[in-house]
Structure formats: C-alpha cells, structure tokens
Design an enzyme around this catalytic site. Structure first.
Site, PDB file in Angstrom:
ATOM      1  N   GLY A 100      31.362  46.326  32.856  1.00 16.72           N
ATOM      2  CA  GLY A 100      30.951  45.753  31.981  1.00 16.72           C
ATOM      3  C   GLY A 100      30.372  46.476  30.715  1.00 16.72           C
ATOM      4  CD  GLU A 141      32.142  45.749  41.108  1.00 14.98           C
ATOM      5  OE1 GLU A 141      32.309  44.935  40.188  1.00 14.98           O
ATOM      6  OE2 GLU A 141      32.010  45.504  42.123  1.00 14.98           O
ATOM      7  N   GLY A 170      36.172  48.726  33.878  1.00 17.25           N
ATOM      8  CA  GLY A 170      37.548  48.188  33.620  1.00 17.25           C
ATOM      9  C   GLY A 170      37.781  48.811  32.340  1.00 17.25           C
ATOM     10  CB  CYS A 177      55.235  26.748  18.521  1.00 20.97           C
ATOM     11  SG  CYS A 177      57.004  27.330  17.893  1.00 20.97           S
ATOM     12  CD  GLU A 178      49.253  27.158  21.402  1.00 20.90           C
ATOM     13  OE1 GLU A 178      48.208  27.042  21.175  1.00 20.90           O
ATOM     14  OE2 GLU A 178      49.715  26.922  22.418  1.00 20.90           O
TER      15      GLU A 178
HETATM   16  N1  LLP Z   1      33.342  43.941  38.167  1.00 16.07           N
HETATM   17  C1  LLP Z   1      33.539  42.408  38.195  1.00 16.07           C
HETATM   18  C2  LLP Z   1      33.035  41.478  39.382  1.00 16.07           C
HETATM   19  C3  LLP Z   1      34.093  41.779  37.165  1.00 16.07           C
HETATM   20  O1  LLP Z   1      34.277  40.417  37.256  1.00 16.07           O
HETATM   21  C4  LLP Z   1      34.630  42.504  36.069  1.00 16.07           C
HETATM   22  C5  LLP Z   1      35.243  41.752  34.884  1.00 16.07           C
HETATM   23  C6  LLP Z   1      34.599  44.080  36.060  1.00 16.07           C
HETATM   24  C7  LLP Z   1      33.869  44.477  37.039  1.00 16.07           C
HETATM   25  C8  LLP Z   1      34.868  44.932  34.915  1.00 16.07           C
HETATM   26  O2  LLP Z   1      34.455  44.486  33.778  1.00 16.07           O
HETATM   27  P1  LLP Z   1      34.354  45.420  32.420  1.00 16.07           P
HETATM   28  O3  LLP Z   1      34.103  46.993  32.853  1.00 16.07           O
HETATM   29  O4  LLP Z   1      36.131  45.383  32.418  1.00 16.07           O
HETATM   30  O5  LLP Z   1      33.767  45.081  31.330  1.00 16.07           O
HETATM   31  N2  LLP Z   1      39.442  39.043  29.707  1.00 16.07           N
HETATM   32  C9  LLP Z   1      38.126  39.344  29.208  1.00 16.07           C
HETATM   33  C10 LLP Z   1      37.262  40.459  30.409  1.00 16.07           C
HETATM   34  C11 LLP Z   1      37.281  39.616  31.298  1.00 16.07           C
HETATM   35  C12 LLP Z   1      36.281  40.355  32.378  1.00 16.07           C
HETATM   36  C13 LLP Z   1      36.089  39.722  33.892  1.00 16.07           C
HETATM   37  N3  LLP Z   1      35.462  40.695  34.760  1.00 16.07           N
HETATM   38  C14 LLP Z   1      38.461  40.246  27.925  1.00 16.07           C
HETATM   39  O6  LLP Z   1      39.610  40.400  27.684  1.00 16.07           O
HETATM   40  O7  LLP Z   1      37.351  40.339  27.032  1.00 16.07           O
END
Ligand code: LLP
Length: 417
Positions: free
Chosen positions: A242, A276, A278, A345-346
């Site tokens: 997050g 975790e 991302g 087309c949006e």
């Molecule tokens: N762990 C779990 C259980 C998650 O659901 C997520 C992201 C992460 C870790 C990784 O979170 P991060 O470090 O990437 O913030 N599509 C959206 C973001 C969706 C995140 C979903 N879960 C966007 O483009 O902002």
C-alpha cells in the site's frame, strides 16, 4: 529533471537509462510499456536494506505488474510474492519464484486454486473468511496435507486513499473483523488440517501517510498478544502493501521511513515481518510510450489523439488518476493546452486533461509512473491488441512481451455450426 531518476533528459531528449525513447519507438513501435531494470532493482534494495537485521520477507504483489521477466528479476534479488489467483501462482513458478516465499491473498480463492497452491507448497494462505477456512481445511484433509494459514484481519482503519482502493474499513469486503478472527484462533482445534502461522492485514493502496499503517499494525499487535496467550504459535506478521508513490505532487513517505516505522512499531515482538508492496516497487520504474496520431483543434478544446488508450492504461478513466505526460523531444516553442485522448469510443478514454505541451503529429509522449497497474489492468476493448513491453538494462532493450496480434485476439473464438 523529470523527478524520475532513470528517466532523464539529455540535450532535450528523453532517455531511459542509456537508451532514447525514440529508439525504442523505432524498434518496437507504440504503444509500448518501457521499464527500467535499475529503477526496479533500486526500489527492491531500498526495501531490503531498510529492514537491516530484522527477520523479514518482501512479497511483491504480483497484480501490480505480472510480466514474468519482472517476477524473475525480483526472484533473483531474493524477493517473495503475494498472489491472488492460480494464474499468478503459475506465473511465479514459471518465473523461477519460490513457492515457499509466496503468500496467497484474496476473498474468493477457488478450490482449484487452493489445490494448486497446496501442491506447490506455498508459505501461507491469507484467509479472508470463515467459509474459506472451512473449505481449505476440508481440501487439505482430502489431500493429506496441512495448510499454513494467516487470517487477514480487517482492522477498520481509514487508509485515506481513493475509495475504490481502500480495503481496511469494516464496510469493505476484505478481511475478517478482529473479534471474529480471535474466535477462529480460539477454536483452532476445530481445523485439524490448518496450521495457524501468521496474522495479516492490508488496508489499501497509494497511501501517502504513515499513520494508517501504524494504526493497523498496532491493532494487529493487540490481536497477536491475545492469540498467543491462547497458545497459538504465530511465526509471522504480514503488514500488507500500500505504500504510495509520487504521480504528481504527492509526498509519500520514503521506502526507508516506511520500513523503519513498521520496524519500530513491531520492535517488541520477534515474529518475522512480511510486507506485500506492489506499486512502490514497480510504479515509477515504468512508463507508457505513445505517439500522437492526430491533432484536432475545436473552438472549445485542443485534442491530441494518441495511439494508447484506456484499454492500455485504465487508471485515468477508472480512478480519474493523474499521470505526468512528458514529451520525448522537449522544445522551447510556445505550448497549448491539450486533452490527451485515445482512439477508444468513450469520452472517458483520456490519459490526461489540460496538459501544456508543444505538439505536432507524430510526436512521442511518455506517460509517466505507469509501471504498476498499467499493463496488468489492460484489456482488448475495441479489439485493440495489447501493447508490447520492454525492459531497459543500461544500453540494452530487452523485449519482454511481444505486441499482441489480431490473430491472438480471435484465436479462441469460433463461429456457430
Ligand atoms: N496486498 C494485497 C492483499 C492487495 O490487495 C494489494 C493491492 C497489495 C498487497 C499491493 O498494494 P500496493 O503496494 O500496490 O499498493 N488498481 C489500483 C490499485 C489496486 C490495489 C489492489 N490491491 C490502482 O491502479 O491504483
């Protein structure tokens, strides 16, 4: 200066590491996702070294970008993985990732997916409901296995982020309320094919403050104490992902400050710490390279119609997200305000509104901070083949995903007899 260390102007031309984006466009075409190996490696090492002596495991959230070359690079650095599907598990395995460093999150794991994960021997299931736990216990029994489990607790903490990506409030579908989680740990004996090994939470994505992380960690620590007093041996705490990145003018905590805060918060306990991340690993290591197809001037607005669209990068359309858009060749000529839009087309198909740029037909643009949730959320809407992906390593362009062809798109469809 672009604010992104691996993406820099030299003589007004935008480079990624030592390669010009113009060269990439000529060799691979557009639209194209471009990643910097150095940026990814640096981000991972920042996380890893910030933990210093603390027993830890960084589990990259595969959903952010699941290209196997990216997973492989991270695996080689020692990284673990957070998966949310059987498909992501297969990617991790194909990329040489270690199942024993893999945790499995998600509210709707199917029996088939849980079977794959038990067969592969993953580190832990992050279980999100009692019903899922019952199903996993039965499945493990039928396979003659013991499933390692961490309950994902919903700490009811406001992550102060976009409502679509906030997950730790009690009204969200994620996790188990603390008191219910406590009851499950108390009745651990009712699940003979489960080994309760951890506690987990994840409160949302693109967080730009430390406080919500601290609040969630403290709630987890409270629960840990009670669970341990019941004689359940918890060996790890998973504090989720997050951490936000800078897209525009946000000032999220640095990786170092974030990890230090987590370590300080948990210093009284000896459990291994899992996280975790991302976006904070791959988000600013990638851009989307696109070319201006047409300029269109109307009395109301100027449009730059580019060859990338909402199917390639969905974030602006879905979350009204802001991505910096930079010209590949910088010019000193006067700018105009443009709507940067795609061919879909949006009206929601835009990459940026009101951007001051000097543009001509054929110009290349870099949509910044597109490494996370760009390619992984792309689609074939409007029967548009998905973009190519390249990884730049100093002076070398590695094609890590070929551009999709129209044949790919229709291969699995058939006519009625
Ligand atoms: N762990 C779990 C259980 C998650 O659901 C997520 C992201 C992460 C870790 C990784 O979170 P991060 O470090 O990437 O913030 N599509 C959206 C973001 C969706 C995140 C979903 N879960 C966007 O483009 O902002």
């Amino acid at each position: 200066m672009t604010g992104f260390p691996e993406f820099i102007y030299r003589n007004d031309e935008l480079f990624v590491e030592s390669v010009t984006l113009k060269q990439i466009a000529e060799e691979v075409g557009t639209p194209c996702y471009v990643y910097s190996r150095n940026a990814l490696t640096r981000a991972y090492q920042e996380f890893d070294s910030a933990f210093s002596d603390r027993d830890h495991l960084i589990c990259y959230a595969v959903k952010a970008n699941s290209n196997i070359a990216i997973l492989n690079l991270l695996a080689r650095l020692g990284c673990g993985f957070d998966i949310v599907s059987g498909g992501e598990l297969q990617r991790v395995i194909k990329a040489g990732g270690d199942p024993l460093k893999t945790v499995f999150s998600g509210v709707g794991k199917t029996l088939e997916e849980m079977r794959m994960a038990l067969d592969a021997g993953i580190l832990c299931f992050n279980v999100e409901s009692e019903a899922e736990l019952v199903a996993l216990n039965q499945l493990a029994h039928s396979m003659g296995k013991i499933a390692p489990v961490s309950l994902r607790v919903n700490p009811d903490v406001d992550a102060k982020t976009h409502p679509y990506i906030s997950t730790g409030l009690k009204e969200n579908k994620f996790g188990i309320p603390s008191d219910q989680a406590m009851k499950i740990y108390q009745s651990a004996h009712a699940y003979p094919h489960i080994r309760f090994s951890g506690l987990d939470c994840h409160i949302g994505s693109q967080l730009t403050e430390l406080t919500p992380f601290m609040q969630a960690s403290n709630k987890l620590l409270d629960l840990l104490q009670t669970v341990q007093s019941q004689g359940v041996a918890i060996t790890h705490l998973d504090l989720g992902g997050g951490l936000g990145i800078r897209y525009r003018n946000e000032s999220p905590p640095s990786i170092k400050d974030y990890v230090s805060a987590l370590c300080t918060c948990t210093q009284a306990v000896s459990q291994k710490i899992l996280i975790e991340p991302g976006r904070s690993l791959i988000g600013n290591a990638g851009i989307l390279l696109t070319r201006v197809e047409y300029l269109k001037h109307t009395p109301a607005r100027n449009f730059a119609i580019v060859d990338a669209a909402m199917n390639d990068l969905m974030r602006p359309a879905l979350y009204d997200a802001y991505h910096e858009i930079m010209p590949v060749l910088r010019s000193a000529q006067p700018t105009s305000s443009y709507q940067i839009v795609g061919p879909v087309c949006e009206t929601g198909d835009f990459l940026g509104h009101d951007r001051s740029l000097h543009l001509a037909q054929g110009d290349l643009l870099a949509v910044m901070s597109a490494g996370a949730y760009g390619m992984s959320m792309s689609s074939n809407y409007n029967t548009r083949p998905r973009a190519a992906e390249v990884m730049i390593d100093a002076t070398t362009i590695h094609l890590i995903r070929e551009r999709e062809t129209l044949a790919h798109l229709m291969d699995s469809e058939c006519l009625l007899p």
